[in-house]
Every structure is written in structure tokens, then in C-alpha cells.
Scaffold this motif. Structure first.
Motif, PDB file in Angstrom:
ATOM      1  N   TRP A 103      11.435  -1.185   3.496  1.00 14.89           N
ATOM      2  CA  TRP A 103      11.922  -1.078   4.868  1.00 14.89           C
ATOM      3  C   TRP A 103      13.093  -0.114   5.016  1.00 14.89           C
ATOM      4  O   TRP A 103      13.062   0.793   5.860  1.00 14.89           O
ATOM      5  N   LYS A 104      14.132  -0.272   4.200  1.00 14.14           N
ATOM      6  CA  LYS A 104      15.310   0.572   4.340  1.00 14.14           C
ATOM      7  C   LYS A 104      15.122   1.955   3.724  1.00 14.14           C
ATOM      8  O   LYS A 104      15.964   2.840   3.905  1.00 14.14           O
ATOM      9  N   LEU A 105      14.025   2.143   2.999  1.00 15.12           N
ATOM     10  CA  LEU A 105      13.757   3.428   2.361  1.00 15.12           C
ATOM     11  C   LEU A 105      12.864   4.326   3.217  1.00 15.12           C
ATOM     12  O   LEU A 105      12.609   5.474   2.845  1.00 15.12           O
ATOM     13  N   HIS A 141      -2.818   1.086   2.477  1.00 11.35           N
ATOM     14  CA  HIS A 141      -2.066  -0.120   2.143  1.00 11.35           C
ATOM     15  C   HIS A 141      -1.165   0.097   0.929  1.00 11.35           C
ATOM     16  O   HIS A 141      -0.135  -0.567   0.795  1.00 11.35           O
ATOM     17  N   GLY A 142      -1.552   1.021   0.069  1.00  8.09           N
ATOM     18  CA  GLY A 142      -0.773   1.271  -1.135  1.00  8.09           C
ATOM     19  C   GLY A 142       0.522   2.014  -0.902  1.00  8.09           C
ATOM     20  O   GLY A 142       1.399   2.027  -1.786  1.00  8.09           O
ATOM     21  N   LEU A 143       0.680   2.618   0.279  1.00  7.21           N
ATOM     22  CA  LEU A 143       1.882   3.416   0.528  1.00  7.21           C
ATOM     23  C   LEU A 143       3.159   2.584   0.411  1.00  7.21           C
ATOM     24  O   LEU A 143       4.164   3.045  -0.145  1.00  7.21           O
ATOM     25  N   ILE A 144       3.146   1.358   0.911  1.00  5.78           N
ATOM     26  CA  ILE A 144       4.358   0.534   0.837  1.00  5.78           C
ATOM     27  C   ILE A 144       4.715   0.208  -0.610  1.00  5.78           C
ATOM     28  O   ILE A 144       5.893   0.022  -0.932  1.00  5.78           O
ATOM     29  N   TYR A 145       3.725   0.161  -1.477  1.00  5.85           N
ATOM     30  CA  TYR A 145       3.984  -0.106  -2.890  1.00  5.85           C
ATOM     31  C   TYR A 145       4.551   1.139  -3.571  1.00  5.85           C
ATOM     32  O   TYR A 145       5.437   1.036  -4.421  1.00  5.85           O
ATOM     33  N   GLU A 146       4.046   2.286  -3.200  1.00  5.95           N
ATOM     34  CA  GLU A 146       4.542   3.535  -3.768  1.00  5.95           C
ATOM     35  C   GLU A 146       5.976   3.814  -3.320  1.00  5.95           C
ATOM     36  O   GLU A 146       6.758   4.414  -4.055  1.00  5.95           O
ATOM     37  N   TRP A 147       6.327   3.370  -2.108  1.00  5.24           N
ATOM     38  CA  TRP A 147       7.630   3.659  -1.530  1.00  5.24           C
ATOM     39  C   TRP A 147       8.686   2.623  -1.901  1.00  5.24           C
ATOM     40  O   TRP A 147       9.863   2.831  -1.680  1.00  5.24           O
ATOM     41  N   ALA A 148       8.260   1.506  -2.473  1.00  2.00           N
ATOM     42  CA  ALA A 148       9.171   0.379  -2.690  1.00  2.00           C
ATOM     43  C   ALA A 148      10.142   0.582  -3.847  1.00  2.00           C
ATOM     44  O   ALA A 148      11.085  -0.200  -4.009  1.00  2.00           O
ATOM     45  N   ASP A 149       9.907   1.603  -4.662  1.00  3.09           N
ATOM     46  CA  ASP A 149      10.795   1.915  -5.789  1.00  3.09           C
ATOM     47  C   ASP A 149      10.898   0.738  -6.752  1.00  3.09           C
ATOM     48  O   ASP A 149      11.982   0.332  -7.169  1.00  3.09           O
ATOM     49  N   ASN A 150       9.726   0.197  -7.098  1.00  2.00           N
ATOM     50  CA  ASN A 150       9.657  -0.917  -8.043  1.00  2.00           C
ATOM     51  C   ASN A 150       8.412  -0.706  -8.899  1.00  2.00           C
ATOM     52  O   ASN A 150       7.289  -0.929  -8.443  1.00  2.00           O
ATOM     53  N   SER A 151       8.596  -0.256 -10.123  1.00  2.00           N
ATOM     54  CA  SER A 151       7.470   0.133 -10.964  1.00  2.00           C
ATOM     55  C   SER A 151       6.558  -1.038 -11.307  1.00  2.00           C
ATOM     56  O   SER A 151       5.328  -0.888 -11.367  1.00  2.00           O
ATOM     57  N   VAL A 152       7.133  -2.224 -11.507  1.00  3.93           N
ATOM     58  CA  VAL A 152       6.316  -3.395 -11.839  1.00  3.93           C
ATOM     59  C   VAL A 152       5.453  -3.790 -10.644  1.00  3.93           C
ATOM     60  O   VAL A 152       4.277  -4.131 -10.783  1.00  3.93           O
ATOM     61  N   LEU A 153       6.042  -3.734  -9.460  1.00  2.00           N
ATOM     62  CA  LEU A 153       5.282  -4.032  -8.248  1.00  2.00           C
ATOM     63  C   LEU A 153       4.125  -3.056  -8.088  1.00  2.00           C
ATOM     64  O   LEU A 153       2.994  -3.459  -7.781  1.00  2.00           O
ATOM     65  N   LEU A 154       4.387  -1.768  -8.301  1.00  2.00           N
ATOM     66  CA  LEU A 154       3.339  -0.759  -8.162  1.00  2.00           C
ATOM     67  C   LEU A 154       2.235  -0.964  -9.187  1.00  2.00           C
ATOM     68  O   LEU A 154       1.041  -0.870  -8.849  1.00  2.00           O
ATOM     69  N   GLU A 155       2.601  -1.256 -10.427  1.00  2.00           N
ATOM     70  CA  GLU A 155       1.597  -1.502 -11.462  1.00  2.00           C
ATOM     71  C   GLU A 155       0.740  -2.720 -11.116  1.00  2.00           C
ATOM     72  O   GLU A 155      -0.478  -2.726 -11.342  1.00  2.00           O
ATOM     73  N   THR A 156       1.357  -3.745 -10.577  1.00  2.00           N
ATOM     74  CA  THR A 156       0.615  -4.951 -10.189  1.00  2.00           C
ATOM     75  C   THR A 156      -0.374  -4.628  -9.076  1.00  2.00           C
ATOM     76  O   THR A 156      -1.533  -5.062  -9.108  1.00  2.00           O
ATOM     77  N   TRP A 157       0.074  -3.859  -8.091  1.00  2.00           N
ATOM     78  CA  TRP A 157      -0.814  -3.436  -7.001  1.00  2.00           C
ATOM     79  C   TRP A 157      -1.983  -2.617  -7.552  1.00  2.00           C
ATOM     80  O   TRP A 157      -3.136  -2.829  -7.162  1.00  2.00           O
ATOM     81  N   GLN A 158      -1.708  -1.699  -8.446  1.00  2.00           N
ATOM     82  CA  GLN A 158      -2.759  -0.840  -8.993  1.00  2.00           C
ATOM     83  C   GLN A 158      -3.796  -1.652  -9.749  1.00  2.00           C
ATOM     84  O   GLN A 158      -4.987  -1.324  -9.720  1.00  2.00           O
ATOM     85  N   ARG A 159      -3.370  -2.696 -10.438  1.00  2.00           N
ATOM     86  CA  ARG A 159      -4.340  -3.566 -11.120  1.00  2.00           C
ATOM     87  C   ARG A 159      -5.169  -4.364 -10.121  1.00  2.00           C
ATOM     88  O   ARG A 159      -6.330  -4.682 -10.381  1.00  2.00           O
TER      89      ARG A 159
END
Length: 235
Positions: A103-105, A141-159
């Protein structure tokens, strides 16, 4: 079961095209949940050797939409009602967290990319391209995961996305429609651009729940057909 035919492909794009053709066959229902892949038949239809076909199949096993069982072969993953429930309940939690982190990013680059991806979904929808519509929807839908600046969150989404590809495709078959309505993501995109984070999170949950029971009912029907099929085989 739908007739399955693959066209020959060029050597220069061999592995990528094999992966794309297999994924399309899975997402359009030509290869059904639980179905075994015949390497020989597919290789003959594509006019490729079995080595690049196996490489492509291994890639899809890693993605999670094929599964390899020792001494039995490679199969499209089976889908149960519990699988659907597990994935969608996790997706709701992840979306809420991703929106909060993003949100703030958000900046103009985020909004521009959101619009670009939304337009790609609409173009695929207008073309009634099931596979492309699912791919572009997941990219949106993946854009919020890419923008969240959290690598573990992004990896979880990708799986999770490979499973969601299957479930989105099943949802469309449950509705007997190749693609959903073109305006499906309008509110989602508008709220992600807005000032009310809670409203965006609430809509994301509602968006995931959209026709959820319909998909569960369809999947339970698949479960029942599998049970009946096993009963006949063992009779």
C-alpha cells in the motif's frame, strides 16, 4: 474425453513450445486432472524426440501441475475439494498481507503497470483465449506480491500460482464458459488505485470467494466420478 492432438513444432523453440502446448492442453481440459501422459504418443504428435519432451514435463512437475510417480509415469495433478479449499483459503490470507505491504509503496509506476496488466487480461478475454486469460489474470494478481518487497511472500505466491492456474481453468469449465466476464477485475483495479486499503482487502477476499461454492461442487463431482471409476475397476 476430448480428442487430443498436437501439431509439429520447430526445433528452435522446442522446449518452450512443448511446455506451452502441454500447459494449454491441461488448462483447456484436453488433459484432465489425474490423466496419465503418454510420452510416446505426445512425442509422435509433436514430432519431437522424447528427451526434450521429458525436460518439458519435468518443468511442469516443478511448477506443480504435473506429478511424476516412480514406476507409474507422469500425470496431471489430481484436484480434490480439499485442494481447492486449502489453496483459496491461503490465497485470501496472502492477498490481504500483500496489499498491506504494497500500500505505502504504490507510485505511478505501480498504477501504470496495474493498468497494463489489466488491459492484457481484457485483451485475452476478448479473444476468448482461455490459457492466456488465466496467465494474464494471475500476472495481474501477482503485481501486489512483486511490489510488496518481501521475497518469501513472492516465492510463496509463485509456488501457489501453478495450482491456481488449474483451479481457474476448472472454474471456467464449471461455468461452461471459456473465459469470465471482461469487467471482472474493474473494481479490483479501481480499489488498488484508491485510498481505502481495507476496502481493497475486503474486495480481494470477495473476489477469491466469487463462485467458490460452484467450483467446490464441480470438484466434488470429479471426486465422485473418480471413486465410481475405481469401484468399477475393482468390481
Amino acid at each position: 474425453m476430448a480428442k487430443l492432438d498436437f501439431n509439429p513444432i520447430a526445433d528452435t523453440t522446442r522446449r518452450a513450445e512443448i511446455v506451452a502446448l502441454l500447459r494449454r492442453a491441461i488448462l483447456t481440459g484436453q488433459l484432465e486432472p489425474g490423466q496419465k501422459l503418454s510420452e510416446l504418443r505426445i512425442a509422435e504428435q509433436m514430432r519431437v524426440s522424447r528427451a526434450p519432451l521429458r525436460e518439458a514435463m519435468r518443468e511442469l512437475v516443478q511448477e506443480g501441475i504435473l506429478t511424476s510417480i516412480p514406476y507409474a509415469g507422469t500425470f496431471v495433478i489430481d484436484v480434490t475439494a480439499k485442494d481447492i479449499d486449502d489453496a483459496y483459503s491461503l490465497n485470501k490470507v496472502l492477498d490481504e498481507f500483500a496489499i498491506e505491504r504494497t500500500w505505502k509503496l504504490r507510485d505511478q509506476r505501480f498504477f501504470d503497470e496495474l493498468d497494463r496488466r489489466h488491459e492484457a487480461v481484457k485483451q485475452a478475454t476478448r479473444a476468448r483465449d482461455t490459457t492466456r486469460q488465466i496467465e494474464t489474470a494471475l500476472q495481474l494478481h501477482g503485481l501486489i506480491y512483486e511490489w510488496a518487497d518481501n521475497s518469501v511472500l513472492l516465492e510463496t505466491w509463485q509456488r501457489l500460482t501453478s495450482r491456481l492456474q488449474m483451479y481457474f481453468a476448472l472454474h471456467q469449465r464449471a461455468r461452461n464458459e471459456p473465459v469470465p466476464a471482461e469487467d471482472l477485475h474493474e473494481t479490483y483495479v479501481r480499489l488498488l488505485k484508491g485510498a481505502d486499503m481495507r476496502a481493497a482487502q475486503r474486495h480481494a477476499r470477495e473476489h477469491i470467494d466469487l463462485d467458490f461454492e460452484e467450483l467446490l461442487a464441480y470438484t466434488r463431482g470429479l471426486d465422485q466420478r473418480n471413486i465410481e471409476g475405481l469401484t468399477l475397476l475393482n468390481a
